[in-house]
Design a protein around this motif. Structure first.
Motif: not given
Length: 244
Positions: A62-70, A91-97, A174-184
């Motif tokens: 998450g810190a790396a995502v924030e550091s890129l500022g995009r 746990y950080r879906p808002e940071q994932l594209r 595979a059930s972990a994929m249900r928690h991913v809101a972004a394309p994979v």
């Protein structure tokens, strides 16, 4: 194709025992088009003295995502880094594209996990210097210097392996994929039968996931075929929906 003004930032997350140096080829090839960064997970590389935990790993990503500022970023995780990226996605879906899972589409539960528990238990019994020599020889024998020297220079996190895999084993399927809101994108080496074993189940568990195989590549697909791996990430990044 994503508009130039809205290209995603890309954060790379390394695999077991490695560090940010694993991604030197990808960073060099992509940095002219995308804001890019590679992290050292807790207990690895520049963070070798920090204790491992998946929670701490998500904070590092998450810190790396924030550091890129995009804003939200495309996260590319290999092996251990792929499972850490799944935790980040939850746990950080808002940071994932977008998410690229490379060599991380096998269940870590059940009988599959037993050999890896044994390895995690054996590693501390072998002197780190000996393990380092084995890894250096292995990488230099198989790959050109420009692909692996950054990894070799950064050293290996053998001391963290038991804790890292001790937490990952038994946790993901595979059930972990249900928690991913972004394309994979599930991106595997064609000749990586263990870590691509559940790729179809992982893909079926997500409404916007696809599988791509890198011909003749093994588990370290970004070392085996750096250009093909980079091209797959590039194409996926360009196809991600605009943030709007």
């Amino acid at each position: 194709m994503t508009a130039a003004a809205d290209v995603p930032a890309i954060v790379f997350v390394h695999g077991t025992r490695f560090s940010a140096g694993q991604w030197s080829s990808q960073l060099a090839a992509l940095r002219e088009e995308f804001p890019v960064a590679a992290v050292d997970l807790p207990g690895h590389g520049s963070r070798s003295d920090q204790p491992w935990s998946l929670k701490a790993a998500t904070e590092v990503i998450g810190a790396a995502v924030e550091s890129l500022g995009r804003g939200p970023a495309l996260v590319v995780g290999h092996s251990l880094g792929g499972y850490a990226s799944l935790e980040f996605a939850r746990y950080r879906p808002e940071q994932l594209r977008g998410l690229v899972l490379a060599g991380a589409s096998a269940s870590t539960r059940g009988g599959w996990a037993l050999p890896y528990r044994c390895v995690a238990g054996l590693v501390p019994r072998v002197p780190a210097q000996r393990l380092t020599r084995w890894n250096d020889r292995f990488l230099r024998r198989l790959y050109p210097p420009e692909v692996v020297e950054a990894t070799i220079r950064s050293g290996y996190a053998f001391h963290t392996l038991p804790a890292a895999w001790g937490e990952v084993l038994g946790r993901f399927d595979a059930s972990a994929m249900r928690h991913v809101a972004a394309p994979v994108l599930i991106l595997n080496g064609e000749k990586d039968p263990v870590f691509r074993a559940g790729e179809r189940d992982f893909a079926r568990a997500h409404p916007n996931a696809r599988i791509e195989l890198i011909p003749r590549a093994r588990h370290l697909a970004n070392f085996d075929a750096p250009e093909a791996f980079t091209d797959a990430v590039r194409r996926f990044a360009r196809q991600l929906p605009d943030r709007s």
